[in-house]
Enzyme design. Structure first.
Site, PDB file in Angstrom:
ATOM      1  N   ASN A   1      54.696  53.776  34.371  1.00  0.00           N
ATOM      2  CA  ASN A   1      53.803  54.922  34.521  1.00  0.00           C
ATOM      3  C   ASN A   1      54.578  56.104  35.096  1.00  0.00           C
ATOM      4  OD1 ASN A   1      51.493  53.666  33.592  1.00  0.00           O
ATOM      5  ND2 ASN A   1      50.659  53.226  35.620  1.00  0.00           N
TER       6      ASN A   1
ATOM      7  N   TYR B   1      49.622  41.451  28.312  1.00  0.00           N
ATOM      8  CA  TYR B   1      50.108  42.309  27.224  1.00  0.00           C
ATOM      9  C   TYR B   1      50.239  41.554  25.914  1.00  0.00           C
ATOM     10  CZ  TYR B   1      50.640  46.088  30.494  1.00  0.00           C
ATOM     11  OH  TYR B   1      50.367  47.069  31.400  1.00  0.00           O
TER      12      TYR B   1
ATOM     13  N   HIS C   1      45.049  52.949  28.123  1.00  0.00           N
ATOM     14  CA  HIS C   1      46.147  53.716  27.498  1.00  0.00           C
ATOM     15  C   HIS C   1      45.902  53.934  26.003  1.00  0.00           C
ATOM     16  CE1 HIS C   1      48.976  53.511  30.995  1.00  0.00           C
ATOM     17  NE2 HIS C   1      48.271  52.431  31.246  1.00  0.00           N
TER      18      HIS C   1
HETATM   19 FE1  HDE Z   1      48.888  48.030  31.658  1.00  0.00          FE
HETATM   20  N1  HDE Z   1      47.955  47.330  30.009  1.00  0.00           N
HETATM   21  N2  HDE Z   1      47.948  46.622  32.774  1.00  0.00           N
HETATM   22  N3  HDE Z   1      49.679  48.806  33.365  1.00  0.00           N
HETATM   23  N4  HDE Z   1      49.789  49.428  30.608  1.00  0.00           N
HETATM   24  C1  HDE Z   1      48.089  47.817  28.775  1.00  0.00           C
HETATM   25  O1  HDE Z   1      48.472  46.535  26.845  1.00  0.00           O
HETATM   26  C2  HDE Z   1      47.337  45.546  32.294  1.00  0.00           C
HETATM   27  C3  HDE Z   1      49.539  48.303  34.621  1.00  0.00           C
HETATM   28  C4  HDE Z   1      50.716  50.324  31.041  1.00  0.00           C
HETATM   29  O2  HDE Z   1      51.860  52.766  25.327  1.00  0.00           O
HETATM   30  C5  HDE Z   1      47.455  46.947  27.715  1.00  0.00           C
HETATM   31  O3  HDE Z   1      49.279  47.028  24.795  1.00  0.00           O
HETATM   32  C6  HDE Z   1      46.960  44.678  33.367  1.00  0.00           C
HETATM   33  C7  HDE Z   1      50.519  48.845  35.511  1.00  0.00           C
HETATM   34  C8  HDE Z   1      51.131  51.181  29.967  1.00  0.00           C
HETATM   35  O4  HDE Z   1      51.154  50.958  24.303  1.00  0.00           O
HETATM   36  C9  HDE Z   1      46.950  45.737  28.523  1.00  0.00           C
HETATM   37  C10 HDE Z   1      47.360  45.296  34.518  1.00  0.00           C
HETATM   38  C11 HDE Z   1      51.245  49.710  34.738  1.00  0.00           C
HETATM   39  C12 HDE Z   1      50.409  50.753  28.864  1.00  0.00           C
HETATM   40  C13 HDE Z   1      47.325  46.134  29.942  1.00  0.00           C
HETATM   41  C14 HDE Z   1      48.005  46.503  34.137  1.00  0.00           C
HETATM   42  C15 HDE Z   1      50.714  49.670  33.416  1.00  0.00           C
HETATM   43  C16 HDE Z   1      49.594  49.661  29.283  1.00  0.00           C
HETATM   44  C17 HDE Z   1      46.469  47.613  26.837  1.00  0.00           C
HETATM   45  C18 HDE Z   1      47.134  44.819  35.944  1.00  0.00           C
HETATM   46  C19 HDE Z   1      52.404  50.594  35.168  1.00  0.00           C
HETATM   47  C20 HDE Z   1      50.423  51.378  27.488  1.00  0.00           C
HETATM   48  C21 HDE Z   1      47.169  47.797  25.503  1.00  0.00           C
HETATM   49  C22 HDE Z   1      48.077  43.888  36.360  1.00  0.00           C
HETATM   50  C23 HDE Z   1      53.569  49.859  35.566  1.00  0.00           C
HETATM   51  C24 HDE Z   1      51.483  50.824  26.624  1.00  0.00           C
HETATM   52  C25 HDE Z   1      48.419  47.117  25.634  1.00  0.00           C
HETATM   53  C26 HDE Z   1      51.497  51.572  25.316  1.00  0.00           C
HETATM   54  C27 HDE Z   1      48.764  48.933  28.444  1.00  0.00           C
HETATM   55  C28 HDE Z   1      47.069  45.322  30.971  1.00  0.00           C
HETATM   56  C29 HDE Z   1      48.520  47.395  35.079  1.00  0.00           C
HETATM   57  C30 HDE Z   1      51.253  50.473  32.364  1.00  0.00           C
HETATM   58  C31 HDE Z   1      45.493  45.407  28.357  1.00  0.00           C
HETATM   59  C32 HDE Z   1      46.239  43.352  33.249  1.00  0.00           C
HETATM   60  C33 HDE Z   1      50.724  48.509  36.984  1.00  0.00           C
HETATM   61  C34 HDE Z   1      52.142  52.316  30.046  1.00  0.00           C
HETATM   62  O5  HDE Z   1      47.622  44.574  28.175  1.00  0.00           O
END
Ligand code: HDE
Length: 695
Positions: free
Chosen positions: A146, A360, A72
């Protein structure tokens, strides 16, 4: 003053005294006389290290970047306000949702793509992040969602593999912001649990027309907990009041070239123009009894609960009404964390959510270099913060006084007047719902997570015909970029469990000699789930041209009254207008006045508009009939099934690209009175799909 001295005083410095507010200073606040010339020994001599002003400037510049998000990375943030319209105290004690009707809570939303880096184009085929930070009176609540209600994987431990597979290959560093490559489809075709999400990913959901026209989903099952300690499960939905809309793939490819910032520009422009996008917040609430009888596990993030089965109850509206003042300070530095919840909201045992709750917070440490990112205004709660946490990089709000631990007895009256500091409060504070936990430690996926195809099929059969065609075309496009035949075949093997016709179409589209074997399954799919119209974009169209954009291509001699009637009709419908002309200076209309253009023709192709009009004098139209950008303007609008307004004099241009004889009901002659209004009303359907035959 000799000439040499005058030379060295070049640049932006002023000889006259400035008003105090205008005087540039160093980061230490010391006034600067000249920040355009490095201190040197002699006019042509070496630069001196002594120049503390130059060194400070360069030092700061060298450190302007923080690590981009590992996923993202490319995003766009906007401020807004959430208004509670239907309080639900019976379901949750969270004051943001249980307070009085009309209660307003400030919020910040960041939309994003997932796979591309910070500089990647907006129209990549990709899932969009929809992360909302609500600054509630009980602290920050982040719904990090999402634009798709399910996810690729069921267990967070697979996330690094998924992301490695979709991001550029480590040896060559490409392809950027694309899933159409070997590593991604190799991984996916070996991960049956991804099949439902892949259907969404290959649908038009991943090429939205704008952030404003997409839904948002919290995805996971969460819990509501009420004042009495009772709990129900909940899934969160954001429904755009603007309606849903996507571009078509051929447009997406062209938009990425014409305007790689298409989505962020669209959001900025809409808010700048006072056309504030709104989303309703909806909740799907259900109890353990429903969870037990539902066909799938409510803790499995690759499944959704059809709205037809558990209706979405609308409880509030979010309005985005303020662009950021500074992109870096706000959009780049905002730190969303799934574990930011407030009393009255709780987690479920969804293994994807639980893993995210670790990730996160952890990732913010990397990005900010320390634990104090909550001190930055965009991340700071808008309520007082009281705790004994202290120090660390950039600490800005260390607690005052002598006491920084507990338990402590300061302030107890034996002569010590110190403030004892805060204490936990079981009444007001967060308490976890006492969900029972039992069982042996184990590394295994629950059997209830084993069906990977039923909802993939349900999604596919719920699409409008044209959407099904797009989905098949997307699969064919993506898999055609995959070099390894085995991955292509494996994918078609999966599709056979979803829909036979789809599998056959993709098989033919890839030129496979025969239909590959069905992939072995862990559990036989359910094939009679009913259609769920809520899953389709086209079945939920807006039927209005509000907040859309009309492109009017004008040239010399264009009928001024017609242009004006189009502008008026669009404005009345709440749509924006962009004027395109052969030159940026505009064109002289029939009334002798010059109408300035917003775009020169090759900078304002039809793909950046929702509908187009072509209004030119006869001579100009004849001349432009040979002009390639002008030809593309009309032929692309035609190919993308757009509504087209015209005046008869532009027919030579239509004829030059072979659409003169194909003018269908999507074309509107607007030379007649009031016909501009009819045209704009028709545009409410957004596209004239019939043009594409079998659609
Ligand atoms: Fe994320 N995801 N994600 N994700 N995600 C990040 O956190 C992660 C997942 C989502 O506008 C990171 O601050 C793991 C699902 C958004 O700043 C990180 C898993 C969904 C955003 C991270 C998922 C998301 C992130 C990278 C598997 C939808 C952007 C930077 C379990 C519900 C937020 C940050 C923004 C961002 C990890 C899966 C949505 C690395 C380990 C499912 C919208 O922490």
């Amino acid at each position: 003053m000799n000439d040499q001295l005058k030379l060295s005083k070049g640049g932006a410095n002023h000889q006259e005294p400035l008003h105090d507010d205008d005087v540039m200073t160093t980061a230490q606040g010391s006034p600067i006389a000249d920040d355009q010339n490095w201190l040197t020994g002699g006019p042509r001599g070496p630069q001196l290290l002594e120049d503390h002003i130059a060194r400070e400037k360069i030092f700061h510049f060298d450190h302007e970047r923080i690590p981009e998000r590992v996923v993202h990375a490319r995003g766009y943030g906007v401020h807004g306000e959430f208004e509670l319209t239907d309080p639900i105290p019976e379901l949750t004690r969270a004051k943001v949702l249980a307070g009085e009707k009309g209660k307003k809570t400030p919020c910040f939303v960041r939309f994003s793509t997932v796979a591309g880096n910070k500089g990647s184009p907006d129209l990549a085929r990709d899932v969009r992040g929809f992360a909302v930070k609500l600054y509630t009176e009980e602290g920050n609540w982040d719904i990090v969602g999402n634009n798709i209600p399910v996810f690729f994987i069921q267990d967070a431990i697979k996330f690094p593999d998924l992301i490695h597979a979709v991001k550029p290959a480590p040896d060559r560093g490409f392809p950027q912001a694309q899933s159409a490559h070997d590593n991604f489809w190799d991984f996916i075709s070996l991960s049956p649990e991804a099949m439902h999400m892949v259907m969404w990913q290959m649908s038009d959901r991943t090429i939205p027309r704008s952030f404003r026209f997409m839904e948002g989903f919290g995805i996971h099952t969460f819990r509501f907990v009420n004042e009495a300690g009772g709990s129900q499960f909940v899934k969160f939905h954001w429904k755009p009041k603007q309606g849903l809309q996507s571009v078509v793939w051929n447009e997406a490819l062209k938009i990425n070239g014409a305007d790689p910032d298409f989505h962020r520009r669209d959001m900025w422009d809409a808010i700048d123009a006072g056309d504030f996008p709104q989303w309703d917040l909806g909740v799907q609430v259900f109890d353990e009894e429903f969870a037990d009888k539902f066909e799938f596990d409510v803790l499995d993030a690759t499944k959704l609960i059809p709205e037809e089965q558990v209706p979405v109850r609308i409880i509030g509206t979010m309005t985005l009404n303020n662009n950021v003042d500074n992109f870096f300070a706000e959009t780049e530095q905002v730190a969303f964390c799934t574990q930011n919840i407030v009393p009255g909201i709780d987690f479920s045992d969804d293994p994807l959510l639980q893993g995210r709750n670790f990730s996160y917070l952890d990732t913010q440490l990397k990005r900010f270099g320390g634990p104090n990112f909550t001190h930055i205004p965009i991340n700071a709660p808008k309520v007082p913060v009281r705790h004994f946490q202290q120090d660390g990089h950039m600490a800005m709000t260390n607690p005052k006084g002598r006491v920084n631990y507990e338990p402590n007895s300061w302030g107890d009256g034996d002569g010590a007047e110190e403030d004892r500091g805060p204490r936990g409060c079981p009444m007001q504070g967060f308490t976890s719902y006492e969900a029972p936990v039992e069982g042996p430690k184990m590394r295994a996926r629950s059997e209830t997570f084993a069906d990977h195809y039923s909802q993939a099929r349900q999604f596919y059969i719920s699409q409008a015909h044209v959407e099904q065609i797009h989905l098949a075309e997307a699969l064919i496009f993506e898999l055609s970029k995959v070099g390894r035949l085995s991955s292509r075949k494996r994918m078609v093997g999966h599709l056979r469990h979803i829909d036979n016709e789809l599998a056959q179409t993709v098989c033919d589209g890839l030129g496979l000699s025969e239909l590959p074997e069905k992939t072995p399954v862990a559990r036989q799919p359910i094939t009679d789930l009913p259609e769920s119209p809520a899953l389709s974009i086209l079945k939920n169209g807006p039927n209005s041209f509000k907040s859309r954009k009309l492109g009017i291509y004008i040239a010399e001699g264009a009928d001024a009254a017609v242009v004006e009637s189009l502008q008026d009709a669009a404005e009345e419908a709440g749509a924006l207008v962009g004027i395109v002309a052969p030159h940026i200076g505009g064109a002289k209309l029939s009334d002798g006045k010059i109408l300035e253009a917003n775009e020169k023709i090759d900078g304002g192709p039809p793909v950046v508009f929702d509908a187009i009009a072509v209004v030119m004098g006869e001579a100009a139209a004849k001349e432009l009939a040979d002009d390639k950008p002008s030809q593309d303007f009309v032929s692309d609008a035609f190919a993308h099934a757009k509504f087209i307004a015209y005046v008869p004099s532009v027919k030579p241009l239509f004829e030059a690209v072979g659409i003169g004889a194909k003018m269908d009901d999507g074309f509107f002659d607007v030379s007649e009175d009031s016909s501009a209004k009819d045209f704009i009303t028709a545009c409410g359907k957004l596209r004239f799909w019939k043009r594409l035959g079998s659609y």
